[in-house]
Design a protein around this motif. Structure first.
Motif, PDB file in Angstrom:
ATOM      1  N   THR A 160       0.735  -1.154   0.102  1.00  0.00           N
ATOM      2  CA  THR A 160       0.034   0.108  -0.246  1.00  0.00           C
ATOM      3  C   THR A 160       0.876   1.190   0.034  1.00  0.00           C
ATOM      4  OG1 THR A 160       0.107  -0.025   2.488  1.00  0.00           O
ATOM      5  CG2 THR A 160      -1.825  -1.225   1.338  1.00  0.00           C
ATOM      6  N   PHE A 161       0.351   2.117  -0.670  1.00  0.00           N
ATOM      7  CA  PHE A 161       0.840   3.587  -0.425  1.00  0.00           C
ATOM      8  C   PHE A 161      -0.306   4.382  -0.162  1.00  0.00           C
ATOM      9  CE2 PHE A 161       2.451   7.851  -1.631  1.00  0.00           C
ATOM     10  CZ  PHE A 161       3.911   7.699  -1.556  1.00  0.00           C
ATOM     11  N   THR A 162       0.071   5.138   1.307  1.00  0.00           N
ATOM     12  CA  THR A 162      -1.032   5.881   1.725  1.00  0.00           C
ATOM     13  C   THR A 162      -0.424   7.339   1.548  1.00  0.00           C
ATOM     14  OG1 THR A 162      -1.467   4.436   3.146  1.00  0.00           O
ATOM     15  CG2 THR A 162      -2.238   6.559   3.831  1.00  0.00           C
ATOM     16  N   TYR A 163      -1.271   8.367   1.244  1.00  0.00           N
ATOM     17  CA  TYR A 163      -1.027   9.666   0.985  1.00  0.00           C
ATOM     18  C   TYR A 163      -2.075  10.571   1.859  1.00  0.00           C
ATOM     19  CZ  TYR A 163      -0.466  14.320  -1.320  1.00  0.00           C
ATOM     20  OH  TYR A 163      -0.312  15.675  -1.625  1.00  0.00           O
ATOM     21  N   ILE A 164      -1.415  11.448   2.758  1.00  0.00           N
ATOM     22  CA  ILE A 164      -2.197  12.483   3.485  1.00  0.00           C
ATOM     23  C   ILE A 164      -2.645  13.574   2.561  1.00  0.00           C
ATOM     24  CG2 ILE A 164      -2.623  13.694   5.572  1.00  0.00           C
ATOM     25  CD1 ILE A 164      -2.052  10.530   5.883  1.00  0.00           C
ATOM     26  N   SER A 165      -3.671  13.596   2.054  1.00  0.00           N
ATOM     27  CA  SER A 165      -4.094  14.776   1.221  1.00  0.00           C
ATOM     28  C   SER A 165      -5.144  15.761   2.310  1.00  0.00           C
ATOM     29  CB  SER A 165      -4.974  14.325   0.134  1.00  0.00           C
ATOM     30  OG  SER A 165      -5.447  15.346  -0.833  1.00  0.00           O
ATOM     31  N   ALA A 166      -5.890  15.994   1.691  1.00  0.00           N
ATOM     32  CA  ALA A 166      -6.845  17.260   2.431  1.00  0.00           C
ATOM     33  C   ALA A 166      -8.357  17.052   1.773  1.00  0.00           C
ATOM     34  CB  ALA A 166      -6.420  18.601   2.201  1.00  0.00           C
ATOM     35  N   ASP A 167      -9.269  17.355   2.635  1.00  0.00           N
ATOM     36  CA  ASP A 167     -10.682  17.519   2.495  1.00  0.00           C
ATOM     37  C   ASP A 167     -10.939  18.340   1.360  1.00  0.00           C
ATOM     38  OD1 ASP A 167     -13.625  17.295   2.649  1.00  0.00           O
ATOM     39  OD2 ASP A 167     -13.629  18.969   3.856  1.00  0.00           O
ATOM     40  N   ARG A 168     -10.588  19.681   1.572  1.00  0.00           N
ATOM     41  CA  ARG A 168     -10.744  20.584   0.527  1.00  0.00           C
ATOM     42  C   ARG A 168      -9.852  21.735   0.821  1.00  0.00           C
ATOM     43  NH1 ARG A 168     -16.974  21.370   0.690  1.00  0.00           N
ATOM     44  NH2 ARG A 168     -16.791  19.130   0.468  1.00  0.00           N
ATOM     45  N   GLY A 169      -9.865  23.044   0.148  1.00  0.00           N
ATOM     46  CA  GLY A 169      -9.088  23.989   0.347  1.00  0.00           C
ATOM     47  C   GLY A 169      -9.701  24.824   1.727  1.00  0.00           C
ATOM     48  N   PHE A 170      -9.268  25.977   2.200  1.00  0.00           N
ATOM     49  CA  PHE A 170      -9.410  26.500   3.141  1.00  0.00           C
ATOM     50  C   PHE A 170      -9.776  28.207   3.006  1.00  0.00           C
ATOM     51  CE2 PHE A 170      -7.173  23.098   4.951  1.00  0.00           C
ATOM     52  CZ  PHE A 170      -8.102  22.440   5.665  1.00  0.00           C
ATOM     53  N   PRO A 171     -10.637  28.926   3.412  1.00  0.00           N
ATOM     54  CA  PRO A 171     -10.713  30.223   3.121  1.00  0.00           C
ATOM     55  C   PRO A 171      -9.556  31.003   3.366  1.00  0.00           C
ATOM     56  CG  PRO A 171     -12.626  29.479   4.103  1.00  0.00           C
ATOM     57  CD  PRO A 171     -11.744  28.388   4.368  1.00  0.00           C
ATOM     58  N   MET A 172      -8.985  31.802   2.588  1.00  0.00           N
ATOM     59  CA  MET A 172      -7.881  32.636   2.717  1.00  0.00           C
ATOM     60  C   MET A 172      -6.614  31.800   2.448  1.00  0.00           C
ATOM     61  SD  MET A 172      -8.873  35.120   5.792  1.00  0.00           S
ATOM     62  CE  MET A 172      -9.065  34.088   7.019  1.00  0.00           C
ATOM     63  N   ILE A 173      -6.704  30.627   1.977  1.00  0.00           N
ATOM     64  CA  ILE A 173      -5.547  29.723   1.612  1.00  0.00           C
ATOM     65  C   ILE A 173      -5.434  29.599   0.220  1.00  0.00           C
ATOM     66  CG2 ILE A 173      -4.545  27.488   1.749  1.00  0.00           C
ATOM     67  CD1 ILE A 173      -4.701  28.986   4.667  1.00  0.00           C
ATOM     68  N   PRO A 174      -4.138  29.854  -0.081  1.00  0.00           N
ATOM     69  CA  PRO A 174      -3.999  29.781  -1.696  1.00  0.00           C
ATOM     70  C   PRO A 174      -4.328  28.537  -2.352  1.00  0.00           C
ATOM     71  CG  PRO A 174      -1.862  30.777  -0.658  1.00  0.00           C
ATOM     72  CD  PRO A 174      -2.863  30.188   0.256  1.00  0.00           C
ATOM     73  N   GLU A 175      -4.826  28.602  -3.485  1.00  0.00           N
ATOM     74  CA  GLU A 175      -5.400  27.630  -4.243  1.00  0.00           C
ATOM     75  C   GLU A 175      -4.537  26.654  -4.604  1.00  0.00           C
ATOM     76  OE1 GLU A 175      -7.402  28.456  -7.993  1.00  0.00           O
ATOM     77  OE2 GLU A 175      -9.174  29.579  -6.783  1.00  0.00           O
ATOM     78  N   GLY A 176      -3.153  27.063  -4.462  1.00  0.00           N
ATOM     79  CA  GLY A 176      -1.940  26.380  -4.796  1.00  0.00           C
ATOM     80  C   GLY A 176      -2.104  24.971  -3.785  1.00  0.00           C
ATOM     81  N   TYR A 177      -2.557  25.290  -2.680  1.00  0.00           N
ATOM     82  CA  TYR A 177      -2.371  24.185  -1.753  1.00  0.00           C
ATOM     83  C   TYR A 177      -3.152  23.071  -2.166  1.00  0.00           C
ATOM     84  CZ  TYR A 177      -3.997  21.574   2.435  1.00  0.00           C
ATOM     85  OH  TYR A 177      -4.321  20.813   3.318  1.00  0.00           O
ATOM     86  N   ILE A 178      -4.485  23.262  -2.213  1.00  0.00           N
ATOM     87  CA  ILE A 178      -5.280  22.161  -2.727  1.00  0.00           C
ATOM     88  C   ILE A 178      -5.006  21.331  -3.824  1.00  0.00           C
ATOM     89  CG2 ILE A 178      -7.214  23.371  -3.722  1.00  0.00           C
ATOM     90  CD1 ILE A 178      -7.492  20.485  -1.222  1.00  0.00           C
ATOM     91  N   ASN A 179      -4.651  22.255  -4.900  1.00  0.00           N
ATOM     92  CA  ASN A 179      -4.290  22.116  -6.393  1.00  0.00           C
ATOM     93  C   ASN A 179      -3.167  21.042  -6.241  1.00  0.00           C
ATOM     94  OD1 ASN A 179      -6.227  23.414  -7.482  1.00  0.00           O
ATOM     95  ND2 ASN A 179      -4.907  25.291  -8.001  1.00  0.00           N
ATOM     96  N   SER A 180      -2.060  21.248  -5.543  1.00  0.00           N
ATOM     97  CA  SER A 180      -0.844  20.331  -5.422  1.00  0.00           C
ATOM     98  C   SER A 180      -1.367  19.072  -4.851  1.00  0.00           C
ATOM     99  CB  SER A 180       0.437  20.902  -4.336  1.00  0.00           C
ATOM    100  OG  SER A 180      -0.219  21.313  -3.053  1.00  0.00           O
ATOM    101  N   LYS A 181      -2.289  18.994  -3.642  1.00  0.00           N
ATOM    102  CA  LYS A 181      -2.711  17.894  -3.247  1.00  0.00           C
ATOM    103  C   LYS A 181      -3.327  16.917  -4.325  1.00  0.00           C
ATOM    104  CE  LYS A 181      -1.769  18.162   1.244  1.00  0.00           C
ATOM    105  NZ  LYS A 181      -1.012  17.429   2.141  1.00  0.00           N
ATOM    106  N   ARG A 182      -4.441  17.439  -4.936  1.00  0.00           N
ATOM    107  CA  ARG A 182      -5.078  16.782  -5.885  1.00  0.00           C
ATOM    108  C   ARG A 182      -4.148  16.484  -7.239  1.00  0.00           C
ATOM    109  NH1 ARG A 182      -7.802  16.640  -2.191  1.00  0.00           N
ATOM    110  NH2 ARG A 182      -9.681  17.637  -1.969  1.00  0.00           N
ATOM    111  N   GLN A 183      -3.328  17.092  -7.510  1.00  0.00           N
ATOM    112  CA  GLN A 183      -2.379  16.620  -8.516  1.00  0.00           C
ATOM    113  C   GLN A 183      -1.441  15.375  -7.982  1.00  0.00           C
ATOM    114  OE1 GLN A 183       0.070  20.299  -9.728  1.00  0.00           O
ATOM    115  NE2 GLN A 183      -1.998  21.217 -10.497  1.00  0.00           N
TER     116      GLN A 183
END
Length: 279
Positions: A160-183
């Motif tokens: 197995t390979f487990t990756y800690i991603s994120a539920d979604r972005g947060f207010p005032m947090i750059p889109e690059g955060y969640i985009n990097s996770k989804r990529q």
């Protein structure tokens, strides 16, 4: 396949609890971090016995040659690294300005956005979403896949390979955060013929073991209050509000959920926040 689990960032805020849960389930656990040192915990000695059961190793996640030997024979790898903001120097400045740890203002500065302590990346010039959230996971996954292919693949018992991603972005947090996770997620899911990708999507994290004065606990209670208010007053019928007010989840819940998915030979894919909350 031996039950050997590698946890990258294993001495971090979430990583240490993943190591602890894995030890309690009888797995051989190796923590990989830049320092290679175990976490310093203030809990009673009996609650820290698991630390002696973990092998604490030093390596650079971006340089597979420093940890490739540990990948051999591993039944699973966990990538528990990530940053919420690319420049976290403001946290150190605020803490310095607020005085000692005993001052009232120190505690509120300490909760400012962070995924937690990431020993592999402190003082690293590559402290960016692209490198830490995405490229480090891809580099590790490719190294693990290459190791598995050299050792031979048992289609009935894939690692197995487990990756800690994120539920979604947060207010005032750059889109690059969640985009990097989804990529990173997209790349990892492409390796499902070599290992079972497990994508965890937690929300705000808190530690159940911390006392009521811990700031993360205060934020947890606030988020729970907002969620209950949203359901009671609005019935949870407004998606725009539901997308902003998301429940918090404990690192113990995330760890239990991770280990349950790792030990389920049929599971692969994304684990949403709602499932993690049930662990």
């Amino acid at each position: 396949m031996t039950s050997k689990l590698l946890v990258f960032g294993g001495n971090g805020f979430l990583g240490r609890r993943i190591c602890q849960e894995a030890v309690h389930r009888g797995l051989e656990v190796i923590s990989i971090s830049r320092s290679g040192k175990p976490p310093v915990l203030n809990s009673p000695l009996r609650e820290r016995n698991w630390i002696r059961e973990v092998c604490w190793e030093s390596a650079d996640v971006l340089n597979p040659s420093t940890y490739r030997r540990h990948l051999k024979g591993a039944s699973g790898v966990v990538h528990s690294l990530g940053i919420l903001l690319e420049d976290e120097s403001y946290k150190r400045k605020l803490k310095q300005e607020s005085g000692s740890a005993n001052s009232p203002s120190y505690s509120w500065a300490s909760w400012l956005p962070s995924i937690g302590s990431n020993p592999l990346i402190k003082n690293d010039p590559n402290f960016t979403y692209e490198v830490i959230n995405k490229q480090s996971a891809i580099t590790l996954a490719r190294a693990f896949a290459n190791t598995i292919e050299r050792e031979g693949i048992d289609s009935e018992d894939l690692p197995t390979f487990t990756y800690i991603s994120a539920d979604r972005g947060f207010p005032m947090i750059p889109e690059g955060y969640i985009n990097s996770k989804r990529q990173a997620e997209e790349e990892l899911l492409r390796h499902k013929d070599v290992f079972r990708p497990i994508i965890m999507r937690p929300g705000f994290l808190f530690d159940e073991m911390k006392g009521p004065q811990n700031t993360r606990t205060h934020i947890h209670h606030l988020l729970e209050f907002l969620n209950m208010s949203n359901k009671a007053l609005l019935g949870g019928n407004f998606e725009c509000i539901n997308g902003i007010i998301r429940p918090a989840v404990s690192i113990q819940q995330v760890s239990r959920c991770i280990l349950s998915k790792i030990t389920d030979p049929k599971f692969e894919g994304i684990v949403p926040l709602e499932v993690i909350k049930e662990a």
